[in-house]
Design an enzyme around this catalytic site. Structure first.
Site, PDB file in Angstrom:
ATOM      1  N   SER A 362      -3.773  -3.620   5.369  1.00  0.00           N
ATOM      2  CA  SER A 362      -3.281  -2.900   4.200  1.00  0.00           C
ATOM      3  C   SER A 362      -1.925  -2.264   4.509  1.00  0.00           C
ATOM      4  CB  SER A 362      -4.326  -1.867   3.756  1.00  0.00           C
ATOM      5  OG  SER A 362      -3.997  -1.320   2.501  1.00  0.00           O
ATOM      6  N   LEU A 363      -1.793  -0.955   4.320  1.00  0.00           N
ATOM      7  CA  LEU A 363      -0.538  -0.272   4.629  1.00  0.00           C
ATOM      8  C   LEU A 363      -0.149  -0.475   6.083  1.00  0.00           C
ATOM      9  CD1 LEU A 363       1.766   1.781   4.100  1.00  0.00           C
ATOM     10  CD2 LEU A 363       0.089   3.602   4.503  1.00  0.00           C
TER      11      LEU A 363
END
Length: 544
Positions: A362-363
Site C-alpha cells: 500500500s503506502l
C-alpha cells in the site's frame, strides 16, 4: 680428320641438345610445380571458405539454441540455483515526522528481543488482535513473525543506472530541481549499464517472501528494546518514548538480511486505518499516514469538493492548482518521502557492501518505489496506489529511452483491489467516505496483475486490499507468478490545470517583458502563500 671433326661436332651438338632438353624438362617440371601450387592454393581457399560458411551456420544455430536455453535457465534453472539465503529480521527503524522529524531510531534485533516479541505477539494473537496482519495459511499460521526465516532467490541483471544516483548527489539535485525545474532538466546524468543482483520475480517463493516482509512491517512491536538514535539531534529516548514507532508521529521500516549480509531488504510500513482492514490499528500512525496518502495520491491536496479540508494550500480555484506548491509539500523534511530517504541512507551506511532491495504494501509500497527510483535500486511492491504522478512531481531521475526489460521496479496487485486499480474515488466510494482522496491509478515500472475478477469471479472490494488476503488467497493460490509487463499509457488528473506559480506564470524567473517581478520559490517545507478564506464555490478570496 673429317671423321674426327664430324664426330666432335656431333658430340658437342649432342651435349648442347641434351642440355636444352634437360632445361626444357626442368622448365616443364617447374611449370608443373607452379600449377600444382596454384591448384593447392585454390583448394585451400575453397576449403577455408567452406569452413567459414559452416562456422557461420553453426554460430547462428548455436545462438538460437543458446537463447532458448538461456530463457529456460532463467525461468527454471536460475530459479532453483540462485538461492540468496535465509533472511531474518535484523533491525527496526522508526523515523519521526512533523515536529519530531529529526528523530531516527534504530533497534537491533537480538535473541532477547525475539523472545519478548514472540511472547507479546502470542498474547495479541490469543485475543485476536492483529490477526489480519500476518498470513494464516500453511506453515506460517503458527509462526512467530519475529523469528520467521524467509527464502529469497536472486539473479544478476543488467540495469540502467546513473553514476550520480548516490545520496551525496541526489538530495542536493532534488532540492535544486524543486526550485529550478527548468534548469534541472538540462543537467545530463551519466547513464550507463550496470550489473547488479535483483530479486527473481519469476520465482513464486521469492514473491511470497517479499510480501511476507511487507506484512511483517505491520506487526505490533513490544514496548521494550534498546533503541539508539542515529541522528545528530540530541534527544533522550526513555520509558514510553521508546514506543515512538507505534504512535502517530512516525514511519517505520523493518530490515531483513541473509546470513552473510550480502543482500538486505528494507520493508516500509503502509497505511494504518480501520477503514483499510488488515493494515494496522486505527491509532497507529493513522493521522500522518492519511496526510501523506492524500498528498501523494490526490490531484491537488485532497481537494475533492468544497466540503473537504485540504492537506496543503496549493489549491487556487476550480480544477486549478499551484504545481510548485505541491512539489514543495512533497519534499518537506517532515514528510514520509524524506523519512524513506533517510532510512535508506542509514541502511546503506550500516551495510555498505550489500545489495539493497525495497518492498512494501500500500503506502509503504509506493514509498519503496519512490526511494528506489531516487537511488536506482530494485523495489517490489504490493497493492501500491499509483505513484507515477508523485514520481514526476518529485522530479525523480528517469533514464532517457529506458528499455522496459531493464526496469527494476515491479508492482504486484490484482483487479479486485480498487486502490491498486485506481478506482477507489468518487463521492460514494469507501475511500472518499473515510476521507482518503485516492485519485491516481498510473504506476511507474512494470505491473504484475492477477486477474482475479475474471479468473475467480471476485468482486471489487476494499477488503481485498489487505496484505494477508493477497498472500493467502492469491500469491499462494495461483500456480505461477503473474507476468510483469509495462503498463499502458496512462494520465492522472487530466482535467486539472497546473500552473507553476500562483499568478499563472510557468517560469520562476521574470521574463524580459514582465511588468512585475515573478514571486521566487520558497524553501521546501513552506508553501508560497496560505489561503485564509474561501467562498462557497471553493475559490480562495484571501491570502496570508
Amino acid at each position: 680428320m673429317v671423321a674426327d671433326f664430324d664426330s666432335g661436332w656431333y658430340e658437342g651438338a649432342g651435349d648442347e641438345l641434351g642440355q636444352g632438353a634437360r632445361n626444357g624438362v626442368l622448365r616443364e617440371r617447374l611449370g608443373g610445380n607452379e600449377k600444382a601450387q596454384v591448384v593447392r592454393s585454390r583448394r585451400k581457399a575453397v576449403a577455408w571458405n567452406v569452413l567459414m560458411v559452416l562456422g557461420l551456420i553453426l554460430y547462428v544455430l548455436y545462438s538460437a539454441c543458446f537463447a532458448q536455453a538461456r530463457q529456460w535457465w532463467r525461468t527454471n534453472g536460475m530459479a532453483r540455483g540462485s538461492q540468496a539465503g535465509r533472511f531474518q529480521l535484523v533491525q527496526v527503524h522508526h523515523h519521526g515526522v512533523g515536529a519530531e522529524h529529526a528523530t531516527h531510531l534504530v533497534l537491533d534485533v537480538d535473541a532477547e528481543f525475539r523472545k519478548e516479541a514472540a511472547a507479546e505477539y502470542s498474547v495479541f494473537a490469543l485475543h485476536g488482535e492483529g490477526q489480519e496482519l500476518w498470513p494464516e495459511a500453511g506453515r506460517r499460521r503458527a509462526a512467530n513473525p519475529f523469528e520467521y526465516a524467509y527464502a529469497l532467490r536472486e539473479e544478476r541483471a543488467t540495469v540502467v543506472r546513473a553514476q550520480q544516483q548516490v545520496p551525496e548527489f541526489m538530495e542536493p539535485y532534488l532540492d535544486f530541481a524543486l526550485e529550478r525545474p527548468d534548469l534541472a532538466e538540462q543537467i545530463k546524468m551519466d547513464w550507463g549499464y550496470e550489473n547488479m543482483f535483483v530479486p527473481n520475480i519469476t520465482d513464486k517463493e521469492t514473491v511470497i517472501s517479499l510480501a511476507l516482509m511487507s506484512s511483517n512491517a505491520y506487526v505490533r512491536l513490544p514496548n521494550t528494546g534498546n533503541w539508539r538514535n542515529v541522528t545528530s539531534w540530541n534527544s533522550s529516548v526513555e520509558g514510553d518514548q521508546i514506543h515512538l514507532g507505534w504512535d502517530e508521529n512516525g514511519l517505520r521500516a523493518h530490515v531483513f538480511a541473509n546470513e552473510d549480509r550480502s543482500v538486505v531488504v528494507l520493508a516500509l510500513k503502509g497505511t494504518s486505518s480501520q477503514v483499510l482492514p488488515g493494515s494496522g490499528d486505527d491509532d497507529e500512525t493513522s493521522a500522518n499516514d492519511k496526510l501523506n496518502d492524500n498528498l501523494l495520491f490526490s490531484c491537488c491536496c485532497a481537494r475533492v469538493s468544497y466540503l473537504w479540508t485540504t492537506v496543503c494550500d496549493c489549491y487556487i480555484k476550480s480544477y486549478t492548482c499551484e504545481e510548485s506548491c505541491l512539489e514543495s509539500e512533497l519534499r518537506r523534511k517532515d514528510r514520509y518521502y524524506q523519512a524513506g530517504l533517510d532510512m535508506y541512507k542509514q541502511v546503506l551506511a550500516e551495510f555498505p557492501d550489500a545489495s539493497i532491495w525495497l518492498t512494501g504494501h500500500s503506502l509503504g509500497g509506493a514509498l519503496a518505489s519512490l526511494v528506489a527510483r531516487t537511488y536506482g535500486v530494485p523495489a517490489v511492491t504490493f497493492e501500491a496506489p499509483g505513484e507515477l504522478l508523485a514520481t514526476q512531481r518529485l522530479h525523480l531521475p528517469q533514464p532517457p529511452g529506458l528499455p522496459n526489460q531493464l526496469d527494476t521496479v515491479w508492482h504486484f496487485g490484482h483487479t479486485a483491489d480498487p486502490i491498486f486499480m485506481g478506482t477507489c474515488n468518487g463521492a460514494s466510494s469507501a475511500c472518499s467516505i473515510a476521507g482518503y482522496a485516492m485519485e491516481t491509478s498510473c504506476h511507474s515500472g512494470k505491473s504484475c496483475v492477477y486477474d482475479v475478477v475474471n479468473d475467480r469471479g471476485w468482486r471489487v472490494n476494499l477488503l481485498h486490499h489487505r496484505i494477508h488476503t493477497v498472500i493467502d488467497k492469491i500469491l499462494d493460490d495461483y500456480d505461477a507468478v503473474a507476468a510483469c509487463v509495462p503498463p499502458d499509457i496512462c494520465h492522472d488528473c487530466y482535467n486539472w490545470n497546473y500552473v507553476r506559480w500562483r499568478d499563472g506564470t510557468t517560469s520562476p524567473m521574470p521574463s524580459s517583458v514582465a511588468s512585475k517581478p515573478t514571486p521566487t520559490p520558497t524553501s521546501p517545507g513552506s508553501p508560497s502563500s496560505t489561503c485564509k478564506g474561501r467562498n462557497w464555490f471553493g475559490y480562495c478570496t484571501e491570502y496570508a
